[in-house]
Design a protein around this motif. Structure first.
Motif: not given
Ligand code: ATP
Length: 237
Positions: A184-194
């Protein structure tokens, strides 16, 4: 606008093809999640984007710059950061020393101090133990420290490799709240998750890898409703 563009990426370890023809886009301001079973190639994808493993074919563009063959420090200087699986906190160093490690590429030392204080404001557990060795933190607190350390690099894209692994349900909730907040603060995220269910709830787009190939991609809600994904990762049938 596309921030990260991975196109037809292939990576091999000797004769083992870990990734084949993988394409994925992260737009500015998005959370994109990569799902898949153990050994599907998720960690390899993040390592290839960071430049920690060589690419055999395809390309990686970040903020319109071709980084396919760039050295890892060049990629980090562009704003790419990885929170690795298992956190890789240096447990004999203090909490503060770990945070400062995240800022080692920066020359604006005045701003570094201000951001460290912002991290302490956000994580009171870290603030209270700033001069203690990181070994005194719980697993959940160490994950927050790993993310705080990554924030110290002022990333444009934060890549997280299975951040919820081994955390208590309370910390898993806190972690996903934090990811949402940072985004929400503007950071883009690439999230690997199980943790497929939680990852699909927080993400704007999702990609499923199987044996190094993309087998599904699209809107999280559509993927969550897909019987194939439900059967494989969401405990449905
Ligand atoms: P996990 O959730 O277990 O970390 P993953 O989806 O992240 O799995 P990778 O770790 O990227 O998968 O592994 C993809 C494939 O590449 C697997 O077949 C794995 O055995 C192989 N592999 C990974 N690292 C190496 C390496 N350093 N040398 C040889 N083969 C490797």
């Amino acid at each position: 606008m596309a921030l990260l563009e991975v196109s037809s990426l292939s990576v091999s370890y000797g004769r083992v093809a870990a990734l084949a023809d993988v394409s994925l886009t992260v737009r500015e301001g998005e959370i994109v999640t990569v799902l898949g079973a153990n050994g599907a190639g998720k960690s390899t994808l993040l390592k290839a984007i960071l430049g920690a493993v060589p690419v055999k074919g395809g390309g990686i563009t970040f903020a319109d710059i071709d980084l396919t063959r760039a050295a890892p420090h060049k990629r980090m200087a562009q704003g790419l950061v990885l929170v690795p699986e298992g956190r890789r906190i240096l447990i004999s160093l203090t909490v503060e020393e770990n945070l400062l490690l995240g800022a080692h590429m920066r020359t604006d030392t005045g701003a570094v101090r201000g951001e460290m204080n912002a991290i302490y404001d956000r994580f009171s557990n870290l603030a209270e133990r700033r001069h203690m060795p990181a070994s005194c933190l719980s697993g959940g607190e160490q994950q927050m420290l790993a993310i705080g350390r990554a924030m110290m690099a002022r990333p444009r894209l934060m890549m997280l490799d299975e951040p919820s692994l081994g955390l208590s349900p309370l910390f898993v909730s806190k972690l996903f709240d934090l990811i949402r907040e940072l985004n929400a603060g503007g950071l883009s995220v690439l999230l690997v998750e199980q943790n497929t269910g939680k990852a699909l709830k927080v993400a704007h787009a999702a990609t499923v890898l199987e044996l190094g190939r993309v087998t599904m991609a699209g809107e999280p809600a559509a993927l969550a409703a897909d019987p194939r994904l439900q059967a494989a990762y969401l405990g449905g049938g």
